[in-house]
Motif scaffolding. Sequence first.
Motif, PDB file in Angstrom:
ATOM      1  N   ILE A 223      19.449  33.224  -8.254  1.00  0.00           N
ATOM      2  CA  ILE A 223      20.726  32.599  -7.914  1.00  0.00           C
ATOM      3  C   ILE A 223      20.918  31.416  -8.845  1.00  0.00           C
ATOM      4  O   ILE A 223      19.991  30.624  -9.034  1.00  0.00           O
ATOM      5  CB  ILE A 223      20.732  32.113  -6.449  1.00  0.00           C
ATOM      6  CG1 ILE A 223      20.625  33.294  -5.479  1.00  0.00           C
ATOM      7  CG2 ILE A 223      21.971  31.282  -6.153  1.00  0.00           C
ATOM      8  CD1 ILE A 223      20.401  32.877  -4.039  1.00  0.00           C
ATOM      9  N   ARG A 224      22.091  31.290  -9.418  1.00  0.00           N
ATOM     10  CA  ARG A 224      22.371  30.129 -10.273  1.00  0.00           C
ATOM     11  C   ARG A 224      22.886  28.988  -9.414  1.00  0.00           C
ATOM     12  O   ARG A 224      23.920  29.108  -8.764  1.00  0.00           O
ATOM     13  CB  ARG A 224      23.379  30.480 -11.356  1.00  0.00           C
ATOM     14  CG  ARG A 224      22.803  31.398 -12.414  1.00  0.00           C
ATOM     15  CD  ARG A 224      23.596  31.360 -13.717  1.00  0.00           C
ATOM     16  NE  ARG A 224      23.025  32.264 -14.694  1.00  0.00           N
ATOM     17  CZ  ARG A 224      21.990  31.973 -15.476  1.00  0.00           C
ATOM     18  NH1 ARG A 224      21.424  30.781 -15.391  1.00  0.00           N
ATOM     19  NH2 ARG A 224      21.524  32.856 -16.337  1.00  0.00           N
ATOM     20  N   LEU A 225      22.155  27.876  -9.420  1.00  0.00           N
ATOM     21  CA  LEU A 225      22.524  26.686  -8.667  1.00  0.00           C
ATOM     22  C   LEU A 225      22.788  25.567  -9.652  1.00  0.00           C
ATOM     23  O   LEU A 225      21.866  25.051 -10.277  1.00  0.00           O
ATOM     24  CB  LEU A 225      21.401  26.304  -7.695  1.00  0.00           C
ATOM     25  CG  LEU A 225      21.624  25.069  -6.824  1.00  0.00           C
ATOM     26  CD1 LEU A 225      22.874  25.236  -5.950  1.00  0.00           C
ATOM     27  CD2 LEU A 225      20.402  24.807  -5.951  1.00  0.00           C
ATOM     28  N   PHE A 226      24.072  25.248  -9.821  1.00  0.00           N
ATOM     29  CA  PHE A 226      24.476  24.260 -10.830  1.00  0.00           C
ATOM     30  C   PHE A 226      23.878  24.587 -12.195  1.00  0.00           C
ATOM     31  O   PHE A 226      23.370  23.714 -12.911  1.00  0.00           O
ATOM     32  CB  PHE A 226      24.092  22.843 -10.386  1.00  0.00           C
ATOM     33  CG  PHE A 226      24.793  22.390  -9.135  1.00  0.00           C
ATOM     34  CD1 PHE A 226      26.166  22.198  -9.138  1.00  0.00           C
ATOM     35  CD2 PHE A 226      24.094  22.181  -7.959  1.00  0.00           C
ATOM     36  CE1 PHE A 226      26.828  21.793  -7.985  1.00  0.00           C
ATOM     37  CE2 PHE A 226      24.737  21.778  -6.810  1.00  0.00           C
ATOM     38  CZ  PHE A 226      26.123  21.584  -6.824  1.00  0.00           C
ATOM     39  N   GLY A 227      23.915  25.871 -12.543  1.00  0.00           N
ATOM     40  CA  GLY A 227      23.481  26.317 -13.868  1.00  0.00           C
ATOM     41  C   GLY A 227      22.021  26.688 -13.990  1.00  0.00           C
ATOM     42  O   GLY A 227      21.622  27.316 -14.966  1.00  0.00           O
ATOM     43  N   LYS A 228      21.203  26.307 -12.986  1.00  0.00           N
ATOM     44  CA  LYS A 228      19.772  26.612 -13.047  1.00  0.00           C
ATOM     45  C   LYS A 228      19.503  27.892 -12.265  1.00  0.00           C
ATOM     46  O   LYS A 228      19.892  28.022 -11.099  1.00  0.00           O
ATOM     47  CB  LYS A 228      18.940  25.465 -12.466  1.00  0.00           C
ATOM     48  CG  LYS A 228      17.439  25.747 -12.460  1.00  0.00           C
ATOM     49  CD  LYS A 228      16.656  24.578 -11.908  1.00  0.00           C
ATOM     50  CE  LYS A 228      15.165  24.892 -11.805  1.00  0.00           C
ATOM     51  NZ  LYS A 228      14.569  25.242 -13.101  1.00  0.00           N
TER      52      LYS A 228
ATOM     53  N   VAL B  89      27.821  19.683  -2.215  1.00  0.00           N
ATOM     54  CA  VAL B  89      26.816  20.675  -2.623  1.00  0.00           C
ATOM     55  C   VAL B  89      26.929  21.921  -1.749  1.00  0.00           C
ATOM     56  O   VAL B  89      27.515  21.878  -0.660  1.00  0.00           O
ATOM     57  CB  VAL B  89      25.390  20.083  -2.526  1.00  0.00           C
ATOM     58  CG1 VAL B  89      25.212  18.951  -3.514  1.00  0.00           C
ATOM     59  CG2 VAL B  89      25.089  19.627  -1.103  1.00  0.00           C
ATOM     60  N   PRO B  90      26.376  23.064  -2.202  1.00  0.00           N
ATOM     61  CA  PRO B  90      26.450  24.292  -1.420  1.00  0.00           C
ATOM     62  C   PRO B  90      25.790  24.176  -0.048  1.00  0.00           C
ATOM     63  O   PRO B  90      24.791  23.462   0.124  1.00  0.00           O
ATOM     64  CB  PRO B  90      25.711  25.304  -2.297  1.00  0.00           C
ATOM     65  CG  PRO B  90      25.860  24.780  -3.680  1.00  0.00           C
ATOM     66  CD  PRO B  90      25.794  23.297  -3.543  1.00  0.00           C
TER      67      PRO B  90
END
Length: 229
Positions: free
Chosen positions: A32-37, A132-133
């Motif tokens: 999963i991409r979380l803020f690009g990571k 944030v998510p």
Amino acid sequence: MDRPIKTVPNLTSELRKDIVESPTVIRNASGIRLFGKRIKSIVYTTDVAVIANSDADAILAVYPWTPNTRILDAVSRVANVPILAGIGGGITKGLRSATVGRFAEENGAQAVVLNAPTSIVTIASVERIVDVPIIYTVVNKSVDLKERIDAGVDAFNVAGGKDTAELVRWMRNTLKDSHPNFPIIASGGKTSDQIAETIAAGANAITYTAYGISEQTLHEKMDHYRETH
């Protein structure tokens, strides 16, 4: 044509060779991409010694007591990867959960986690305050997934024990028309086969526990010292 197996060089040092390593099979997850990571492996712990010595892509900082801002502060001081911070949702709910969520965001948490009893009202309260998510924990099939997505949930965290893989499959089938690519995090189980089954069922990222790792590593080192000194 068979694709060649990639060999990944490993760089470490004598003092840091005993890090807590994620189960290798987790690398088969999509992530999963979380803020690009890109996140695939998530260690479930609040043990700061484990957090400082783990190769996990993220930290799941959830515990069975009411959320405490000092615990999050301690975790954030040692973590060098994203923190998914628990903010209650059961006994701790409503405006209090939202307030803890805001603190978590301000102190570096890149997502907040609500537990299974969380009401739609609490989800909406958190959605209004944090940027944030929001991750919602699913423990059985009684939950209305779409209702929680509409309230502001951005990802699901599946904790179904021995039924986790089956629960993930049910969720994927339920959401296949309305939200076919909705992010799902799930506990992987104790074996590589169990983790592989959970990934095959549709989990994008896998959590694994690190209970007792500090004590186990210390016992092993002490046994070694006794034998060699």
